[in-house]
Design an enzyme around this catalytic site. Structure first.
Site, short mmCIF file in Angstrom:
data_model
loop_
_atom_site.label_atom_id
_atom_site.label_comp_id
_atom_site.label_asym_id
_atom_site.label_seq_id
_atom_site.Cartn_x
_atom_site.Cartn_y
_atom_site.Cartn_z
N LYS A 205 -7.18 21.94 37.25
CA LYS A 205 -7.98 21.61 38.34
C LYS A 205 -7.30 20.09 39.08
CE LYS A 205 -12.34 23.45 37.10
NZ LYS A 205 -13.86 23.37 37.04
N GLY B 234 -16.70 14.40 31.89
CA GLY B 234 -15.40 15.27 32.13
C GLY B 234 -15.43 15.81 33.71
N GLY B 235 -14.69 16.49 33.65
CA GLY B 235 -14.20 17.03 35.13
C GLY B 235 -15.68 17.68 35.85
N ALA B 236 -16.20 18.64 35.08
CA ALA B 236 -17.47 19.33 35.63
C ALA B 236 -18.60 18.18 35.79
CB ALA B 236 -18.00 20.31 34.63
P1 NAP Z 1 -13.87 18.35 30.10
O1 NAP Z 1 -13.43 17.56 31.35
O2 NAP Z 1 -12.69 18.50 28.91
O3 NAP Z 1 -15.30 17.42 29.49
C1 NAP Z 1 -15.63 17.81 28.46
C2 NAP Z 1 -16.61 16.89 28.05
O4 NAP Z 1 -17.59 17.24 27.03
C3 NAP Z 1 -16.82 15.36 27.90
O5 NAP Z 1 -17.71 14.72 28.38
C4 NAP Z 1 -16.42 15.42 26.22
O6 NAP Z 1 -17.00 14.22 25.62
C5 NAP Z 1 -17.66 16.22 25.92
N1 NAP Z 1 -17.63 16.85 24.44
C6 NAP Z 1 -16.72 17.89 24.09
N2 NAP Z 1 -17.09 18.04 22.98
C7 NAP Z 1 -17.88 17.43 22.31
C8 NAP Z 1 -18.58 17.32 21.16
N3 NAP Z 1 -18.26 18.08 20.01
N4 NAP Z 1 -19.71 16.50 21.00
C9 NAP Z 1 -19.87 15.70 22.24
N5 NAP Z 1 -19.40 16.05 23.45
C10 NAP Z 1 -18.24 16.52 23.45
O7 NAP Z 1 -14.57 19.61 30.42
P2 NAP Z 1 -15.16 20.11 31.74
O8 NAP Z 1 -14.22 21.04 32.48
O9 NAP Z 1 -16.16 18.95 32.21
O10 NAP Z 1 -16.39 21.20 30.91
C11 NAP Z 1 -17.39 21.18 30.38
C12 NAP Z 1 -18.19 22.35 29.98
O11 NAP Z 1 -18.69 22.60 31.15
C13 NAP Z 1 -17.41 23.45 29.42
O12 NAP Z 1 -18.34 24.10 28.57
C14 NAP Z 1 -17.18 24.52 30.65
O13 NAP Z 1 -17.19 25.83 30.19
C15 NAP Z 1 -18.46 24.20 31.54
N6 NAP Z 1 -18.41 24.37 32.83
C16 NAP Z 1 -19.01 25.19 33.48
C17 NAP Z 1 -18.87 25.65 34.77
C18 NAP Z 1 -20.22 26.63 35.41
O14 NAP Z 1 -19.71 26.97 36.38
N7 NAP Z 1 -21.13 26.96 34.65
C19 NAP Z 1 -18.27 24.98 35.48
C20 NAP Z 1 -17.23 23.98 34.87
C21 NAP Z 1 -17.38 23.78 33.62
P3 NAP Z 1 -15.90 12.84 25.51
O15 NAP Z 1 -15.46 12.29 26.76
O16 NAP Z 1 -16.42 12.33 24.26
O17 NAP Z 1 -14.57 13.68 25.02
#
Ligand code: NAP
Length: 282
Positions: free
Chosen positions: A66, A129-131
């Site tokens: 992204k 994070g990104g979302a």
């Molecule tokens: P990302 O940029 O990698 O961000 C991940 C986030 O999750 C960060 O805040 C990270 O915290 C936190 N995290 C990961 N593992 C953790 C753990 N074990 N304990 C506590 N915090 C944890 O990912 P993203 O793109 O934002 O996506 C995040 C989630 O949203 C994913 O599950 C994705 O599938 C979902 N999503 C859904 C949609 C939808 O349309 N429904 C759209 C986009 C994303 P740190 O900063 O501490 O690492």
């Protein structure tokens, strides 16, 4: 000529976008194939050279491309520019335009599926994070009153809060732990999980980002994780009689927004939901 469309990401075995986008294209009798383009990061630039010359007409973009796509498209929509990430590419003439429909899809899902208008509300957003960034910008654009960001890595939450404070003063970042969560949980109307906690095959599939006994009953809990449909957070919120919204709604609505950008037609929502639910085995 058959239009070529698809989702770009790596890995992609989990993605259900091809299921519901192909169903929508077929229903609207649009002659297009929606592919699953599993592209490794090192191959992304050469992939872009191909889509410039072929009969490509649009794509969704997911993890981990992204941010990189911001540099590779010719033009950005205001939302993609603000969030610094592209989740939808539209080919207009010979130009590739990058959009971000995560935030708008999130808000549309809240309003349509939970009858929740975020205007004037206090919100706890878990994750930075990104979302989270796309959702935070969309919530601010919807004129929420207050935003608290809780993240495991406080530095990252602080960084996001500092950026957001430039457009809305009432933004704070806190640690993601029981003690720090107590205050916002007594004060908010909407809780959003935008971390990967609770996601199938994710880092912590059986956990809830908020301890069950702390979830208030008078809130809406929206987990954007969509697989499984009933995450540990959603199950805990239901036990506490809170209203809930799962992640499938945001996923389908960001796809609906993308479909409308690609085709200039209203998306067949019911068809897309049915295909998405079938793909998830619901
Ligand atoms: P990302 O940029 O990698 O961000 C991940 C986030 O999750 C960060 O805040 C990270 O915290 C936190 N995290 C990961 N593992 C953790 C753990 N074990 N304990 C506590 N915090 C944890 O990912 P993203 O793109 O934002 O996506 C995040 C989630 O949203 C994913 O599950 C994705 O599938 C979902 N999503 C859904 C949609 C939808 O349309 N429904 C759209 C986009 C994303 P740190 O900063 O501490 O690492």
């Amino acid at each position: 000529m058959v239009k070529q469309m698809g989702i770009i990401g790596y890995p992609l075995s989990h993605s259900i976008s091809p299921d519901f986008q192909q169903a929508a294209l077929d229903y609207c009798a649009i002659d297009a194939n929606f592919h699953s383009w599993e592209i490794q990061p090192d191959d992304l630039e050469s992939f872009f050279q191909n889509i410039r010359t072929s009969n490509f007409s649009g794509a969704s973009v997911t993890i981990p491309h992204k941010e990189k796509c911001v540099e590779l498209v010719d033009k950005l929509s205001p939302s993609a520019n603000l969030v610094g990430a592209v989740n939808c590419i539209v080919k207009t003439g010979n130009k590739l335009v990058g959009h971000n429909t995560d935030g708008t899809g999130f808000i549309r899902a809240l309003k349509a599926k939970a009858n929740f208008n975020p205007k004037g509300k206090k919100v706890l957003l878990i994750g930075a994070g990104g979302a989270s960034k796309a959702i935070a910008h969309a919530l601010i654009k919807s004129e929420i009153a207050e935003l608290t960001i809780a993240n495991r890595t406080l530095d990252r939450g602080d960084r996001l809060a500092r950026q957001l404070k430039l457009i809305m003063p009432n933004v704070d970042a806190i640690d993601l732990n029981r003690k720090a969560l107590l205050k916002p949980l007594g004060n908010v109307q909407l809780i959003v999980n935008s971390t990967s906690i609770g996601m199938k095959n994710g880092p912590d599939p059986l956990a809830s980002p908020i301890p069950e006994d702390l979830i208030p009953s008078n809130v809406l809990v929206n987990d954007i994780v969509y697989n499984p449909p009933d995450t540990p957070l959603i199950t805990a919120a239901r036990k506490n009689n809170a209203c809930t919204l799962g992640g499938l709604d945001m996923l389908v609505y960001q796809g609906i927004e993308a479909f409308e950008l690609w085709t200039n037609k209203d998306a067949p929502e019911t068809i897309m939901y049915a295909a998405a639910e079938k793909a998830l085995g619901i």
